[in-house]
Design a protein around this motif. Structure first.
Motif, PDB file in Angstrom:
ATOM      1  N   LEU A 149       1.386   1.787   5.457  1.00 44.58           N
ATOM      2  CA  LEU A 149       0.520   3.193   5.836  1.00 44.58           C
ATOM      3  C   LEU A 149       1.648   4.136   6.604  1.00 44.58           C
ATOM      4  O   LEU A 149       1.366   5.342   6.386  1.00 44.58           O
ATOM      5  CB  LEU A 149      -0.358   2.746   6.813  1.00 44.58           C
ATOM      6  CG  LEU A 149      -1.676   1.901   6.304  1.00 44.58           C
ATOM      7  CD1 LEU A 149      -2.488   1.336   7.349  1.00 44.58           C
ATOM      8  CD2 LEU A 149      -2.339   2.604   5.418  1.00 44.58           C
ATOM      9  N   VAL A 155       0.692  -1.140   0.134  1.00 43.19           N
ATOM     10  CA  VAL A 155      -0.049   0.163   0.075  1.00 43.19           C
ATOM     11  C   VAL A 155       0.842   1.192  -0.052  1.00 43.19           C
ATOM     12  O   VAL A 155       0.378   2.212   0.058  1.00 43.19           O
ATOM     13  CB  VAL A 155      -0.894   0.072   1.181  1.00 43.19           C
ATOM     14  CG1 VAL A 155      -1.930  -0.923   1.216  1.00 43.19           C
ATOM     15  CG2 VAL A 155      -0.382   0.162   2.583  1.00 43.19           C
ATOM     16  N   PHE A 197      -3.266   4.255  -4.683  1.00 43.02           N
ATOM     17  CA  PHE A 197      -4.313   3.296  -4.330  1.00 43.02           C
ATOM     18  C   PHE A 197      -5.198   2.457  -5.391  1.00 43.02           C
ATOM     19  O   PHE A 197      -5.498   1.372  -5.606  1.00 43.02           O
ATOM     20  CB  PHE A 197      -5.130   3.850  -3.094  1.00 43.02           C
ATOM     21  CG  PHE A 197      -4.322   3.820  -1.707  1.00 43.02           C
ATOM     22  CD1 PHE A 197      -4.100   2.714  -1.016  1.00 43.02           C
ATOM     23  CD2 PHE A 197      -4.041   5.222  -1.235  1.00 43.02           C
ATOM     24  CE1 PHE A 197      -3.438   2.997   0.286  1.00 43.02           C
ATOM     25  CE2 PHE A 197      -3.255   5.556  -0.275  1.00 43.02           C
ATOM     26  CZ  PHE A 197      -2.846   4.379   0.525  1.00 43.02           C
ATOM     27  N   ILE A 198      -5.618   3.651  -6.337  1.00 47.13           N
ATOM     28  CA  ILE A 198      -6.339   3.079  -7.579  1.00 47.13           C
ATOM     29  C   ILE A 198      -5.607   2.230  -8.364  1.00 47.13           C
ATOM     30  O   ILE A 198      -5.968   1.178  -8.760  1.00 47.13           O
ATOM     31  CB  ILE A 198      -6.801   4.452  -8.255  1.00 47.13           C
ATOM     32  CG1 ILE A 198      -7.587   5.284  -7.311  1.00 47.13           C
ATOM     33  CG2 ILE A 198      -7.215   4.052  -9.609  1.00 47.13           C
ATOM     34  CD1 ILE A 198      -8.265   6.390  -8.157  1.00 47.13           C
ATOM     35  N   ILE A 225      -5.444  -5.716  -8.160  1.00 47.03           N
ATOM     36  CA  ILE A 225      -6.260  -6.586  -7.226  1.00 47.03           C
ATOM     37  C   ILE A 225      -7.321  -7.089  -8.232  1.00 47.03           C
ATOM     38  O   ILE A 225      -7.696  -8.449  -8.539  1.00 47.03           O
ATOM     39  CB  ILE A 225      -7.015  -6.083  -6.054  1.00 47.03           C
ATOM     40  CG1 ILE A 225      -5.658  -5.848  -5.032  1.00 47.03           C
ATOM     41  CG2 ILE A 225      -8.019  -7.189  -5.482  1.00 47.03           C
ATOM     42  CD1 ILE A 225      -6.053  -4.975  -3.865  1.00 47.03           C
ATOM     43  N   LEU A 282      -3.323   0.015  -7.227  1.00 50.10           N
ATOM     44  CA  LEU A 282      -3.153  -1.295  -6.346  1.00 50.10           C
ATOM     45  C   LEU A 282      -4.519  -1.690  -6.687  1.00 50.10           C
ATOM     46  O   LEU A 282      -4.705  -2.931  -6.657  1.00 50.10           O
ATOM     47  CB  LEU A 282      -3.031  -0.885  -5.040  1.00 50.10           C
ATOM     48  CG  LEU A 282      -2.722  -2.062  -4.053  1.00 50.10           C
ATOM     49  CD1 LEU A 282      -1.761  -2.813  -4.616  1.00 50.10           C
ATOM     50  CD2 LEU A 282      -2.616  -1.519  -2.622  1.00 50.10           C
ATOM     51  N   ALA A 283      -5.610  -0.952  -6.623  1.00 55.41           N
ATOM     52  CA  ALA A 283      -7.003  -1.594  -7.161  1.00 55.41           C
ATOM     53  C   ALA A 283      -7.130  -2.331  -8.350  1.00 55.41           C
ATOM     54  O   ALA A 283      -7.634  -3.531  -8.463  1.00 55.41           O
ATOM     55  CB  ALA A 283      -8.024  -0.558  -6.772  1.00 55.41           C
ATOM     56  N   TYR A 326     -13.007   7.471  -7.583  1.00 55.49           N
ATOM     57  CA  TYR A 326     -12.918   6.749  -6.456  1.00 55.49           C
ATOM     58  C   TYR A 326     -14.145   5.727  -6.452  1.00 55.49           C
ATOM     59  O   TYR A 326     -14.095   4.758  -5.935  1.00 55.49           O
ATOM     60  CB  TYR A 326     -12.827   7.610  -5.146  1.00 55.49           C
ATOM     61  CG  TYR A 326     -11.828   8.745  -5.195  1.00 55.49           C
ATOM     62  CD1 TYR A 326     -10.535   8.173  -5.461  1.00 55.49           C
ATOM     63  CD2 TYR A 326     -12.032  10.091  -5.320  1.00 55.49           C
ATOM     64  CE1 TYR A 326      -9.501   9.085  -5.866  1.00 55.49           C
ATOM     65  CE2 TYR A 326     -11.274  10.816  -5.512  1.00 55.49           C
ATOM     66  CZ  TYR A 326      -9.818  10.495  -5.697  1.00 55.49           C
ATOM     67  OH  TYR A 326      -8.780  11.602  -6.001  1.00 55.49           O
ATOM     68  N   LEU A 382     -14.105  -3.046  -7.740  1.00 56.17           N
ATOM     69  CA  LEU A 382     -13.600  -3.848  -6.769  1.00 56.17           C
ATOM     70  C   LEU A 382     -14.618  -4.640  -6.536  1.00 56.17           C
ATOM     71  O   LEU A 382     -14.530  -5.930  -6.154  1.00 56.17           O
ATOM     72  CB  LEU A 382     -12.988  -3.064  -5.549  1.00 56.17           C
ATOM     73  CG  LEU A 382     -11.649  -2.711  -5.400  1.00 56.17           C
ATOM     74  CD1 LEU A 382     -11.511  -1.810  -4.086  1.00 56.17           C
ATOM     75  CD2 LEU A 382     -10.828  -3.685  -5.499  1.00 56.17           C
ATOM     76  N   THR A 442     -13.627   3.040  -8.547  1.00 58.87           N
ATOM     77  CA  THR A 442     -12.712   1.827  -8.270  1.00 58.87           C
ATOM     78  C   THR A 442     -13.511   0.866  -7.127  1.00 58.87           C
ATOM     79  O   THR A 442     -13.512  -0.141  -7.373  1.00 58.87           O
ATOM     80  CB  THR A 442     -11.593   2.905  -7.418  1.00 58.87           C
ATOM     81  OG1 THR A 442     -10.928   3.712  -8.104  1.00 58.87           O
ATOM     82  CG2 THR A 442     -10.546   1.576  -6.931  1.00 58.87           C
ATOM     83  N   LEU A 443     -14.466   1.660  -6.336  1.00 60.97           N
ATOM     84  CA  LEU A 443     -15.124   1.000  -5.335  1.00 60.97           C
ATOM     85  C   LEU A 443     -16.154  -0.323  -6.162  1.00 60.97           C
ATOM     86  O   LEU A 443     -16.124  -1.341  -5.835  1.00 60.97           O
ATOM     87  CB  LEU A 443     -15.974   1.696  -4.648  1.00 60.97           C
ATOM     88  CG  LEU A 443     -15.431   2.413  -3.132  1.00 60.97           C
ATOM     89  CD1 LEU A 443     -16.524   3.068  -2.424  1.00 60.97           C
ATOM     90  CD2 LEU A 443     -14.871   1.287  -2.327  1.00 60.97           C
ATOM     91  N   GLY A 490      -2.533  12.176  -4.973  1.00 60.97           N
ATOM     92  CA  GLY A 490      -4.303  12.249  -4.731  1.00 60.97           C
ATOM     93  C   GLY A 490      -4.926  10.742  -4.828  1.00 60.97           C
ATOM     94  O   GLY A 490      -5.885  10.340  -5.547  1.00 60.97           O
ATOM     95  N   GLY A 491      -4.359   9.831  -4.311  1.00 63.64           N
ATOM     96  CA  GLY A 491      -4.784   8.439  -4.165  1.00 63.64           C
ATOM     97  C   GLY A 491      -4.596   7.648  -5.294  1.00 63.64           C
ATOM     98  O   GLY A 491      -5.227   6.569  -5.342  1.00 63.64           O
TER      99      GLY A 491
END
Lengths: 291, 336
Positions: free
Chosen positions: A93, A36, A219-220, A226, A222-223, A268, A275, A271-272, A215-216
């Motif tokens: 983190l 992460v 994480f996107i 996955i 990484l999404a 975002y 996922l 992404t949710l 700006g994230g």
């Protein structure tokens, strides 16, 4: 025609940092190390790129320093997880928090500003249509090289084989003489370079460093890894899909029919939703997180 | 000395050392910066009050993170839950009748904050339990979405004209501040924070739910084999965590500002998670860790003119990292 072309170029441009960071995520997670920390890696690399460029005057040197910053963050992750036995999520983190505070600290130390750096010169030229600019931008081709290297490297090289082995069955790899720790360090160094390239891309795209500019996106990325089931080619497809969706959003934003906050939240939300719905046949590497 | 205490001391030593190195690198004298940091916090009643005020939010957010951690879940969505809850408490609180009694207003708004926080964290649990989506990623995404949503709702009419905050709460919905700390925002929510910290530890030790959460944290597959409905419990734990997070509105909205404002408690979720990681399973430990980070955060303001206060986030991050690696370092030292 040119509007369509611009749209395609825009989609690709937005996808480029996702692509690079996602390839980094694949190297790390396929080796069994959850990552992460991609977000913080991008942030430090973006600042490294800008600081390197302003201090040497050369964007090429800046890029090198940015990539080195990314590798340094990931090697810290490696040290904490592989030698310090830290939980990889905790380490990631913590590194993100250090990156978020540390880059703002350095921004003030270097440029006496709490929001952004001065403008930097970039690689390539910025004249012509968006499609031309994107095609002539060396950064585009560096990202493409990282993608090709990951797709081929993971399947066809000795290092790729070792990375997959230590991610699936570290004991078996060790028993045939593959060093788990060394292989994972190598994988994280590659992850640092790839996520570093994503950070450098952001710096050159905006021609400056601004606080929290990742700006994230880490994480996107990484999404997408996955969602893609930790496989490089599907990850490329999803990164391009995300880029296209965001480009469509920007087109929406211009029409002023939708509130800008709603448009802002779309990547975002997307992404949710992705996922939740797009998990295909992929499964995580068997030893992921068992470090 | 217990191993845990030795580990924490080792981590504290490493963090202090890195703080002083950073100060030195910035061309300032570590000794005088540290004494200024303490003078600005524990040195005056106002400073101490501000430390307690910040510790209140950190402890509440920390309890939210802690209960999830005990189930093996990294609750990163605390910041989003706090933002949404603060807006709900501010927007509804401002519409309560002027003469409302605190006896009615406090529990009502606390329930609203908790409900909003729980609702906002529900998707994290559902995505994890039903779709296997990692809670760290959904938590980050929901934080970003919360920021956009709150901004949108403020712009759409919840904020007072030409401002970024709701109309003020009626007097009865304000939580009283302590007169002993003049000018500081520390208020009765501090008592709530202390109660929550001990309540979480008590629930974990003494109730069936607590034991189920512990089993989940020890091993998901073993808990499932023992007949615990893993997915459902994960959803429950993350919702409880969100509900606790929502109570931060008591401190920031009802105690401090008297209205909800965009970005009011931003970032406290991460500091809370850091405190929870330090505290392990202890309630008292959570309060001590919250005081520690609150001191750093308030102290950062007092040294800001000499050393950028962002150094505080770096120290917090380093502390988490050092606490995470300290057991291994400790074992290696022991082995010599």
């Amino acid at each position: 025609m040119s509007r369509t072309l611009d749209f395609v170029a825009q989609s690709l441009r937005i996808a480029l940092p996702y692509l690079a960071a996602a390839m980094g995520g694949i190297w790390s997670e396929r080796a069994g190390v959850p990552n992460v920390a991609l977000e913080g890696t991008m942030l430090f690399a973006a600042l490294g790129t800008v600081a390197g460029t302003t201090s040497t005057g050369s964007p090429v040197a800046g890029l090198a320093i940015g990539l080195a910053s990314g590798v340094a963050v990931q090697l810290t992750h490696a040290a904490a997880v592989l030698y310090g036995r830290a939980n990889a999520i905790v380490s990631g983190l913590a590194l993100n928090l250090i990156a978020s505070g540390g880059t703002r600290f350095l921004l003030r130390a270097f440029y006496d500003s709490s929001s952004n750096s001065p403008q930097i010169p970039v690689l390539g030229s910025r004249t012509g249509s968006l499609a031309v600019v994107t095609l002539l931008d060396p950064m585009t081709w560096f990202v493409a090289a990282v993608v090709v290297a990951t797709v081929l490297g993971l399947e066809r090289t000795r290092l790729g084989l070792r990375v997959r082995a230590v991610g699936e069955h570290p004991e078996a790899a060790e028993s045939v003489g593959v060093s788990v720790v060394t292989t994972r360090i190598a994988a994280l160094a590659l992850a640092g370079a790839a996520a570093g390239l994503a950070g450098a891309w952001l710096a050159f795209d905006q021609r400056q460093f601004s606080s929290g500019m990742s700006g994230g996106r880490g994480f996107i990325a990484l999404a997408t890894v996955i969602i893609a089931g930790w496989r490089p080619l599907p990850a490329v497809a999803f990164a391009l899909l995300f880029g296209t969706a965001e480009a469509a959003q920007i087109a929406l934003q211009d029409q002023k029919a939708v509130a800008h906050q709603v448009v802002q939240a779309l990547p975002y939300l997307l992404t949710l939703v992705a996922l939740a719905t797009l998990r295909g046949r992929g499964r995580p590497p068997a030893a992921l997180g068992k470090t | 000395m217990t191993a845990r205490l030795r580990v924490l001391l080792l981590a504290a030593l490493l963090s202090a050392l890195s703080f002083e190195l950073a100060v030195l690198a910035f061309g300032e004298s570590p000794g005088s910066v540290v004494s200024q940091l303490f003078a600005g916090t524990w040195g005056t009643r106002y400073g101490l009050g501000q430390v307690l005020f910040k510790a209140t939010s950190i402890a509440i957010a920390g309890a939210a993170a802690q209960i999830a951690l005990r189930a093996g879940l990294f609750q990163i969505g605390v910041d989003g839950a706090i933002a949404v809850a603060a807006l709900a408490v501010g927007a509804i609180g401002a519409r309560l009748p002027l003469g409302i009694s605190p006896l009615l207003a406090w529990p009502l708004l606390a329930a609203i904050g908790a409900a909003a926080g729980a609702l906002w964290s529900l998707p994290i649990g559902v995505l994890r339990a039903r779709f296997g989506a990692h809670e760290v990623i959904s938590g980050i995404m929901l934080n970003k979405i919360a920021g956009a949503l709150v901004g949108y709702l403020f712009a759409a009419g919840l904020a007072e004209k030409a401002s970024v905050h709701t109309p003020p709460l009626p007097q009865g919905a304000r939580i009283s501040r302590f007169a002993f700390f003049p000018g500081s925002a520390v208020n009765l929510a501090l008592v709530v924070a202390i109660a929550i910290a001990f309540a979480v530890a008590w629930v974990m030790r003494r109730t069936l739910l607590g034991r189920e959460i512990q089993a989940l944290g020890a091993s998901e597959s073993a808990a499932g084999a023992a007949g615990i409905p893993v997915g459902r419990k994960q959803i429950v734990v993350l919702s409880i965590s969100g509900a606790i997070a929502g109570l931060c509105a008591l401190n920031d909205v009802m105690g401090y500002k008297g209205y909800a404002e965009e970005g009011l408690s931003a970032g406290v979720g991460f500091t809370g998670l850091a405190a929870a990681l330090l505290a392990g399973r202890s309630g008292a430990g959570l309060l001590v860790a919250s005081l520690f980070f609150a001191t750093l955060s308030q102290g950062g303001l007092s040294i800001n003119a000499r050393v950028p206060m962002e150094i505080v986030d770096v120290v917090i991050g380093l502390t988490i990292l050092f606490v995470a690696i300290a057991p291994a370092v400790d074992r290696k030292l022991e082995a010599r």
